[in-house]
Design a protein around this motif. Structure first.
Motif, PDB file in Angstrom:
ATOM      1  N   ALA A  17      50.001  45.905  45.831  1.00 25.90           N
ATOM      2  CA  ALA A  17      49.568  45.583  44.472  1.00 25.90           C
ATOM      3  C   ALA A  17      50.749  45.564  43.495  1.00 25.90           C
ATOM      4  O   ALA A  17      50.843  44.668  42.643  1.00 25.90           O
ATOM      5  CB  ALA A  17      48.528  46.598  44.004  1.00 25.90           C
ATOM      6  N   TRP A  72      49.008  39.413  35.774  1.00 29.94           N
ATOM      7  CA  TRP A  72      48.569  39.463  37.172  1.00 29.94           C
ATOM      8  C   TRP A  72      47.077  39.198  37.262  1.00 29.94           C
ATOM      9  O   TRP A  72      46.611  38.495  38.163  1.00 29.94           O
ATOM     10  CB  TRP A  72      48.925  40.829  37.765  1.00 29.94           C
ATOM     11  CG  TRP A  72      48.571  40.998  39.202  1.00 29.94           C
ATOM     12  CD1 TRP A  72      48.651  40.055  40.187  1.00 29.94           C
ATOM     13  CD2 TRP A  72      48.059  42.183  39.834  1.00 29.94           C
ATOM     14  NE1 TRP A  72      48.246  40.579  41.405  1.00 29.94           N
ATOM     15  CE2 TRP A  72      47.878  41.886  41.202  1.00 29.94           C
ATOM     16  CE3 TRP A  72      47.768  43.459  39.368  1.00 29.94           C
ATOM     17  CZ2 TRP A  72      47.394  42.820  42.116  1.00 29.94           C
ATOM     18  CZ3 TRP A  72      47.300  44.393  40.277  1.00 29.94           C
ATOM     19  CH2 TRP A  72      47.109  44.075  41.628  1.00 29.94           C
ATOM     20  N   LYS A  73      46.311  39.739  36.320  1.00 27.77           N
ATOM     21  CA  LYS A  73      44.866  39.520  36.294  1.00 27.77           C
ATOM     22  C   LYS A  73      44.561  38.030  36.123  1.00 27.77           C
ATOM     23  O   LYS A  73      43.667  37.490  36.789  1.00 27.77           O
ATOM     24  CB  LYS A  73      44.229  40.325  35.153  1.00 27.77           C
ATOM     25  CG  LYS A  73      42.722  40.179  35.065  1.00 27.77           C
ATOM     26  CD  LYS A  73      42.157  41.013  33.929  1.00 27.77           C
ATOM     27  CE  LYS A  73      40.651  40.845  33.832  1.00 27.77           C
ATOM     28  NZ  LYS A  73      40.077  41.643  32.707  1.00 27.77           N
ATOM     29  N   LYS A  74      45.302  37.365  35.246  1.00 29.91           N
ATOM     30  CA  LYS A  74      45.101  35.933  35.015  1.00 29.91           C
ATOM     31  C   LYS A  74      45.410  35.135  36.283  1.00 29.91           C
ATOM     32  O   LYS A  74      44.699  34.185  36.616  1.00 29.91           O
ATOM     33  CB  LYS A  74      45.976  35.455  33.855  1.00 29.91           C
ATOM     34  CG  LYS A  74      45.555  35.986  32.493  1.00 29.91           C
ATOM     35  CD  LYS A  74      46.501  35.497  31.415  1.00 29.91           C
ATOM     36  CE  LYS A  74      46.101  36.051  30.050  1.00 29.91           C
ATOM     37  NZ  LYS A  74      47.052  35.618  28.991  1.00 29.91           N
ATOM     38  N   ARG A  75      46.476  35.517  36.989  1.00 28.01           N
ATOM     39  CA  ARG A  75      46.837  34.814  38.213  1.00 28.01           C
ATOM     40  C   ARG A  75      45.744  34.956  39.265  1.00 28.01           C
ATOM     41  O   ARG A  75      45.400  34.005  39.979  1.00 28.01           O
ATOM     42  CB  ARG A  75      48.165  35.355  38.763  1.00 28.01           C
ATOM     43  CG  ARG A  75      49.380  35.017  37.923  1.00 28.01           C
ATOM     44  CD  ARG A  75      50.677  35.208  38.705  1.00 28.01           C
ATOM     45  NE  ARG A  75      50.875  36.561  39.191  1.00 28.01           N
ATOM     46  CZ  ARG A  75      51.470  37.525  38.500  1.00 28.01           C
ATOM     47  NH1 ARG A  75      51.906  37.289  37.266  1.00 28.01           N
ATOM     48  NH2 ARG A  75      51.648  38.739  39.023  1.00 28.01           N
ATOM     49  N   ARG A  76      45.180  36.174  39.379  1.00 25.10           N
ATOM     50  CA  ARG A  76      44.129  36.401  40.370  1.00 25.10           C
ATOM     51  C   ARG A  76      42.865  35.630  40.021  1.00 25.10           C
ATOM     52  O   ARG A  76      42.183  35.085  40.902  1.00 25.10           O
ATOM     53  CB  ARG A  76      43.822  37.903  40.472  1.00 25.10           C
ATOM     54  CG  ARG A  76      44.878  38.704  41.214  1.00 25.10           C
ATOM     55  CD  ARG A  76      44.516  40.181  41.286  1.00 25.10           C
ATOM     56  NE  ARG A  76      44.557  40.777  39.961  1.00 25.10           N
ATOM     57  CZ  ARG A  76      43.973  41.924  39.645  1.00 25.10           C
ATOM     58  NH1 ARG A  76      43.246  42.581  40.540  1.00 25.10           N
ATOM     59  NH2 ARG A  76      44.080  42.423  38.427  1.00 25.10           N
ATOM     60  N   GLU A  77      42.532  35.575  38.727  1.00 31.39           N
ATOM     61  CA  GLU A  77      41.354  34.833  38.290  1.00 31.39           C
ATOM     62  C   GLU A  77      41.529  33.344  38.554  1.00 31.39           C
ATOM     63  O   GLU A  77      40.592  32.654  38.969  1.00 31.39           O
ATOM     64  CB  GLU A  77      41.095  35.088  36.813  1.00 31.39           C
ATOM     65  CG  GLU A  77      40.624  36.505  36.507  1.00 31.39           C
ATOM     66  CD  GLU A  77      40.501  36.788  35.016  1.00 31.39           C
ATOM     67  OE1 GLU A  77      41.047  35.975  34.227  1.00 31.39           O
ATOM     68  OE2 GLU A  77      39.887  37.801  34.642  1.00 31.39           O
ATOM     69  N   GLU A  87      52.655  42.371  44.036  1.00 32.91           N
ATOM     70  CA  GLU A  87      51.945  41.198  43.526  1.00 32.91           C
ATOM     71  C   GLU A  87      51.979  41.159  42.000  1.00 32.91           C
ATOM     72  O   GLU A  87      52.090  40.090  41.402  1.00 32.91           O
ATOM     73  CB  GLU A  87      50.503  41.207  44.030  1.00 32.91           C
ATOM     74  CG  GLU A  87      50.376  40.959  45.524  1.00 32.91           C
ATOM     75  CD  GLU A  87      48.948  41.059  46.003  1.00 32.91           C
ATOM     76  OE1 GLU A  87      48.063  41.418  45.185  1.00 32.91           O
ATOM     77  OE2 GLU A  87      48.702  40.793  47.204  1.00 32.91           O
ATOM     78  N   MET A  88      51.877  42.323  41.392  1.00 32.53           N
ATOM     79  CA  MET A  88      51.915  42.389  39.932  1.00 32.53           C
ATOM     80  C   MET A  88      53.311  42.091  39.391  1.00 32.53           C
ATOM     81  O   MET A  88      53.462  41.454  38.347  1.00 32.53           O
ATOM     82  CB  MET A  88      51.459  43.780  39.458  1.00 32.53           C
ATOM     83  CG  MET A  88      51.410  43.918  37.944  1.00 32.53           C
ATOM     84  SD  MET A  88      50.723  45.499  37.396  1.00 32.53           S
ATOM     85  CE  MET A  88      52.019  46.646  37.894  1.00 32.53           C
ATOM     86  N   GLN A  91      43.426  31.991  40.894  1.00 32.53           N
ATOM     87  CA  GLN A  91      43.324  31.772  42.329  1.00 32.53           C
ATOM     88  C   GLN A  91      41.878  31.787  42.798  1.00 32.53           C
ATOM     89  O   GLN A  91      41.484  31.002  43.656  1.00 32.53           O
ATOM     90  CB  GLN A  91      44.125  32.860  43.060  1.00 32.53           C
ATOM     91  CG  GLN A  91      45.640  32.749  42.885  1.00 32.53           C
ATOM     92  CD  GLN A  91      46.377  33.924  43.511  1.00 32.53           C
ATOM     93  OE1 GLN A  91      45.782  34.876  43.990  1.00 32.53           O
ATOM     94  NE2 GLN A  91      47.700  33.857  43.485  1.00 32.53           N
ATOM     95  N   ALA A  92      41.079  32.701  42.215  1.00 35.11           N
ATOM     96  CA  ALA A  92      39.669  32.788  42.584  1.00 35.11           C
ATOM     97  C   ALA A  92      38.922  31.525  42.183  1.00 35.11           C
ATOM     98  O   ALA A  92      38.046  31.041  42.906  1.00 35.11           O
ATOM     99  CB  ALA A  92      39.035  34.017  41.944  1.00 35.11           C
ATOM    100  N   LYS A  94      39.405  28.459  44.545  1.00 32.62           N
ATOM    101  CA  LYS A  94      38.856  28.503  45.903  1.00 32.62           C
ATOM    102  C   LYS A  94      37.574  27.693  46.011  1.00 32.62           C
ATOM    103  O   LYS A  94      36.800  27.604  45.079  1.00 32.62           O
ATOM    104  CB  LYS A  94      38.584  29.981  46.311  1.00 32.62           C
ATOM    105  CG  LYS A  94      39.859  30.752  46.547  1.00 32.62           C
ATOM    106  CD  LYS A  94      39.529  32.140  47.021  1.00 32.62           C
ATOM    107  CE  LYS A  94      40.807  32.954  47.292  1.00 32.62           C
ATOM    108  NZ  LYS A  94      40.520  34.330  47.752  1.00 32.62           N
TER     109      LYS A  94
END
Length: 224
Positions: free
Chosen positions: A148, A213-218, A151-152, A220-221, A224
């Motif tokens: 984590a 990091w939260k924005k990047r994960r959102e 990634e962050m 990516q989600a 998909k």
């Protein structure tokens, strides 16, 4: 008081605590349900180690299960003594002093047990498998947290990664000996605080990095 006398008293206090722990063990006859739980907990860890030999699987399972039981003996002895101090007579200062002594003796007993436990594991397993046992006993928090952070903060230097890993590794050694899930996670929480302080001193804005990091994960989600 002479140094020799002090050393004798210190050694006797340690022995006294261990004798007390032994007395608790003698009284604490583990019931079949508890033995089953510790065996199943250990077996789950062993199943992820890739051991093909059935005899070794059983030996390692028993080593891990016994460690859980031995730790509970020390924890129970400590908790009984702390409870007696809390409910006993004496000033607040006296109780705090007595509690610190109990914790110190307990920690020494745990340290010796920890060393013996690792020796037993190393006699049966490869270094990578021993690491697997450690992660199994601590819910895999170390690899998850280490991943984590990377990634962050994708621009971490190797030296910074090594420092983060060293902190998490130390946290895991302590967490292995904790008596509950809350205490295990508490150790990692304490060391994550140290890591955050270290990274802040290195010039990272962790709040901003966390938001990005939260924005990047959102993103990516959503892709998909």
């Amino acid at each position: 008081m002479s140094p020799i006398h002090k050393k004798y008293i210190k050694s006797w206090c340690t022995v006294a605590f261990l004798l007390f722990a032994g007395a608790v063990f003698a009284q604490q006859k583990f019931d079949e349900a508890y033995i089953k739980v510790t065996n199943e907990r250990a077996e789950k860890i062993v199943n992820d180690l890739g051991i093909s030999d059935a005899g070794k699987q059983l030996r390692v399972r028993d080593i891990i299960a016994q460690q859980y039981r031995d730790l509970s003996v020390i924890h129970d002895a400590r908790d009984e003594k702390l409870k007696a101090v809390k409910e006993g007579t004496g000033s607040k200062e006296e109780k705090e002093k007595a509690a610190k002594k109990i914790e110190k003796k307990s920690n020494k007993a745990i340290a010796r047990l920890h060393k013996s436990y690792l020796k037993k594991l190393n006699s049966e397993l490869t270094p990578n498998q021993v690491t697997g046992v450690k992660d199994g006993m601590t819910y895999g928090v170390l690899p998850k947290t280490y991943r984590a952070f990377q990634e962050m903060l994708p621009d971490l230097t190797q030296a910074q990664k090594d420092t983060i890993l060293a902190y998490l590794t130390e946290a895991r050694e302590h967490a292995m000996n904790a008596g509950s899930s809350k205490e295990k996670h508490g150790w990692f929480g304490e060391y994550k605080g140290k890591i955050n302080n270290y990274l802040s001193a290195q010039g990272y804005n962790l709040k901003k990095a966390g938001e990005e990091w939260k924005k990047r994960r959102e993103a990516q989600a959503n892709n998909k």
